[in-house]
Enzyme design. Structure first.
Site, PDB file in Angstrom:
ATOM      1  N   SER A 173     -16.477   2.926  -3.021  1.00 40.24           N
ATOM      2  CA  SER A 173     -15.888   4.268  -3.058  1.00 40.24           C
ATOM      3  C   SER A 173     -16.301   5.021  -4.309  1.00 40.24           C
ATOM      4  CB  SER A 173     -14.370   4.184  -3.022  1.00 40.24           C
ATOM      5  OG  SER A 173     -13.939   3.435  -1.912  1.00 40.24           O
TER       6      SER A 173
HETATM    7  N1  SAH Z   1     -12.539  -1.175  -1.913  1.00 42.09           N
HETATM    8  C1  SAH Z   1     -13.977  -1.245  -1.758  1.00 42.09           C
HETATM    9  C2  SAH Z   1     -14.529  -0.141  -0.873  1.00 42.09           C
HETATM   10  C3  SAH Z   1     -14.572  -0.641   0.469  1.00 42.09           C
HETATM   11  S1  SAH Z   1     -15.400   0.242   1.756  1.00 42.09           S
HETATM   12  C4  SAH Z   1     -14.697  -1.254  -3.081  1.00 42.09           C
HETATM   13  O1  SAH Z   1     -14.049  -1.120  -4.128  1.00 42.09           O
HETATM   14  O2  SAH Z   1     -15.912  -1.422  -3.087  1.00 42.09           O
HETATM   15  C5  SAH Z   1     -14.348  -0.303   3.066  1.00 42.09           C
HETATM   16  C6  SAH Z   1     -14.369  -1.764   3.396  1.00 42.09           C
HETATM   17  O3  SAH Z   1     -13.379  -1.995   4.375  1.00 42.09           O
HETATM   18  C7  SAH Z   1     -15.685  -2.253   3.999  1.00 42.09           C
HETATM   19  O4  SAH Z   1     -16.177  -3.320   3.253  1.00 42.09           O
HETATM   20  C8  SAH Z   1     -15.281  -2.690   5.409  1.00 42.09           C
HETATM   21  O5  SAH Z   1     -16.012  -3.817   5.874  1.00 42.09           O
HETATM   22  C9  SAH Z   1     -13.818  -3.017   5.219  1.00 42.09           C
HETATM   23  N2  SAH Z   1     -13.006  -2.998   6.428  1.00 42.09           N
HETATM   24  C10 SAH Z   1     -13.025  -2.133   7.469  1.00 42.09           C
HETATM   25  N3  SAH Z   1     -12.133  -2.496   8.413  1.00 42.09           N
HETATM   26  C11 SAH Z   1     -11.500  -3.629   7.946  1.00 42.09           C
HETATM   27  C12 SAH Z   1     -10.494  -4.509   8.458  1.00 42.09           C
HETATM   28  N4  SAH Z   1      -9.923  -4.339   9.658  1.00 42.09           N
HETATM   29  N5  SAH Z   1     -10.110  -5.548   7.684  1.00 42.09           N
HETATM   30  C13 SAH Z   1     -10.663  -5.770   6.470  1.00 42.09           C
HETATM   31  N6  SAH Z   1     -11.624  -4.999   5.948  1.00 42.09           N
HETATM   32  C14 SAH Z   1     -12.056  -3.933   6.681  1.00 42.09           C
END
Ligand code: SAH
Length: 218
Positions: free
Chosen positions: A64
């Site tokens: 993000s």
């Molecule tokens: N917090 C992260 C940003 C993540 S982007 C950081 O600091 O880098 C969003 C993430 O959510 C992705 O890696 C995606 O694979 C995950 N995601 C999406 N749906 C999900 C679910 N149902 N359970 C767990 N993770 C999920």
């Protein structure tokens, strides 16, 4: 991995720019000043680590934007020892910011490959206060509930009811809700099943998807 004088200088400038964009929570900004964001992204993109932009981290996912991390962390009002659930571990950057603020972090990632990579990184960096799970975040972590705070870092197509049920009384969940684009919501559990729902800024996240993905079927 090295955190050089130059990296630290760029990071200070990034943090100043977040302050100018309206983030005034010194604890959050201090945590972001301490943690080298370039550790969490591919070396090929290192030059962009200290720009206020979101980023590809492989598996079609993003780390993000720093402003978004600062805003969501500020909205969470983390206190030391808080039990915090993060949905969407991704690069692990947000989880380390929460840990730096003294939280006990439980974080869930659905993609096995990303999960493995980030688990390795976090153990290398040394964050015993972050527990990682390769699971479907839609279900939360019922065996560790209730949580003081929940942060969803993927765009939820609708209100995540199951997660709201895992909040403590007076607990706060910060979640972007919407299909193509999202609106940031801060949901506070008042008592019993009474929730306060504050609608905040608009934003854009990768989707919150159901089920988990094994690296073998990728
Ligand atoms: N917090 C992260 C940003 C993540 S982007 C950081 O600091 O880098 C969003 C993430 O959510 C992705 O890696 C995606 O694979 C995950 N995601 C999406 N749906 C999900 C679910 N149902 N359970 C767990 N993770 C999920």
């Amino acid at each position: 991995m090295k955190d050089t004088y130059r990296h630290r200088g760029l990071r200070r400038m990034l943090i100043e720019s977040l302050r100018k964009k309206g983030i005034h929570n010194d604890q959050v900004l201090d945590a972001m000043t301490t943690i080298p964001r370039h550790f969490f992204i591919d070396k090929a993109f290192e030059e962009k680590a200290y720009q206020d932009i979101a980023f590809p981290i492989g598996n079609e996912q993003t780390i993000s934007q720093p402003y978004t991390v600062a805003l969501m962390t500020d909205l969470l009002q983390i206190e030391k020892r808080h039990k915090v659930l993060e949905i969407g571990t991704g690069s692990g950057y947000q989880a380390t910011i929460l840990a730096k603020l003294g939280a006990r972090v439980y974080t869930i990632e659905r993609q096995e490959e990303l999960f493995n990579r980030t688990q390795q990184l976090l153990s290398h960096l040394g964050y015993p206060q972050i527990r990682m799970y390769w699971r479907d975040g839609y279900k939360g972590l019922p065996e560790f509930a209730p949580f003081d705070r929940i942060i969803v870092t993927a765009g939820a197509p609708e209100y995540p009811e199951l997660l709201a049920q895992q909040l403590k009384e007076n607990g706060i969940m910060v979640v972007p809700i919407g299909k193509e684009e999202q609106t940031m919501h801060r949901i506070t559990r008042l008592e019993g099943n009474n929730f306060k729902d504050e609608t905040l800024v608009s934003c854009k996240f990768v989707p919150f998807l159901k089920g988990r993905v094994s690296s073998k079927t990728d």
